[in-house]
Design a protein around this motif. Structure first.
Motif, short mmCIF file in Angstrom:
data_model
loop_
_atom_site.label_atom_id
_atom_site.label_comp_id
_atom_site.label_asym_id
_atom_site.label_seq_id
_atom_site.Cartn_x
_atom_site.Cartn_y
_atom_site.Cartn_z
N UNK A 17 0.84 -1.18 0.00
CA UNK A 17 0.00 0.00 0.00
C UNK A 17 0.88 1.24 0.00
N UNK A 18 0.41 2.27 -0.70
CA UNK A 18 1.12 3.55 -0.75
C UNK A 18 0.10 4.66 -0.63
N UNK A 19 0.28 5.50 0.37
CA UNK A 19 -0.57 6.67 0.56
C UNK A 19 0.34 7.89 0.44
N UNK A 20 0.16 8.66 -0.61
CA UNK A 20 0.99 9.84 -0.85
C UNK A 20 0.82 10.84 0.30
N UNK A 21 1.90 11.51 0.64
CA UNK A 21 1.91 12.44 1.78
C UNK A 21 0.98 13.63 1.54
N UNK A 22 0.13 13.86 2.52
CA UNK A 22 -0.78 15.01 2.54
C UNK A 22 -0.97 15.40 3.99
N UNK A 23 -1.73 16.45 4.21
CA UNK A 23 -2.03 16.86 5.58
C UNK A 23 -3.55 16.94 5.75
N UNK A 24 -3.97 17.21 6.95
CA UNK A 24 -5.39 17.35 7.24
C UNK A 24 -5.96 16.14 7.94
N UNK A 25 -6.97 16.39 8.73
CA UNK A 25 -7.58 15.34 9.55
C UNK A 25 -8.17 14.21 8.71
N UNK A 26 -8.80 14.55 7.60
CA UNK A 26 -9.39 13.50 6.74
C UNK A 26 -8.30 12.58 6.19
N UNK A 27 -7.16 13.15 5.83
CA UNK A 27 -6.05 12.33 5.33
C UNK A 27 -5.50 11.43 6.42
N UNK A 28 -5.34 11.97 7.63
CA UNK A 28 -4.82 11.17 8.74
C UNK A 28 -5.77 10.02 9.06
#
Length: 170
Positions: free
Chosen positions: A74-85
């Motif tokens: 699995x790969x989750x590209x780096x982002x910010x924000x509560x929904x991403x976390x």
């Protein structure tokens, strides 16, 4: 009295937020889901990552995940924000350890191809088996700097899981 975890989190967050050069910091958690992480180790990994995701209110910090075993799972590209976390947390808890040996060469190739920006990589794996530790080192994934091109540099930090016989700090 602050516990050890709280002190480390506070110092880490303070150093990230106080340094203006870290406005666009990308943190990628590289999570081992091979056979070496079965049992308590995967539970400890999930707890630690879950705590980190809950405490990431640092401006400019983007977090991504790479889960691997003998291949990248699995790969989750780096982002910010509560929904991403929350999406990262969901991914963390849906993956199960695979009954295979980790392939650090495959992981290294994936990282070199997919991560083009400067990023801090934190590896959560168990290297208590000498053959796994040697495989990790030979792949080019070791503490220090891994150059992928003249434009991007990935700094890696190896974090070994606490041996099952060790006691947690008090």
């Amino acid at each position: 009295d602050l516990g050890r975890d709280e002190v480390v989190r506070s110092q880490s967050a303070a150093s990230l937020s106080c340094n203006p050069g870290n406005q666009d910091l990308e943190l990628v958690l590289v999570l081992d889901h091979s056979d070496s992480m079965r049992g308590q180790r995967i539970l400890d990994l999930r707890t630690g990552v879950d705590r980190l995701l809950a405490d990431t209110a640092v401006p400019g910090l983007r977090i991504g995940l790479v889960a691997f075993s003998d291949r990248v799972l699995s790969f989750v590209r780096a982002k910010s924000g509560q929904a991403h976390y929350e999406a990262c947390r969901d991914r963390l808890y849906t993956l199960q350890p695979q009954g295979v040996t980790p392939d650090f060469e495959e992981l290294c190739s994936f990282i070199r191809l997919r991560l083009r920006k400067r990023a801090l990589l934190i590896f959560l794996t168990a290297l208590d088996d000498p053959m796994l530790a040697e495989s990790f080192t030979k792949s080019g994934l070791r503490s220090g700097t891994m150059l992928t091109s003249s434009r991007s540099r990935l700094t890696s930090v190896t974090s070994m899981m606490r041996p099952t016989s060790a006691q947690a700090p008090k």
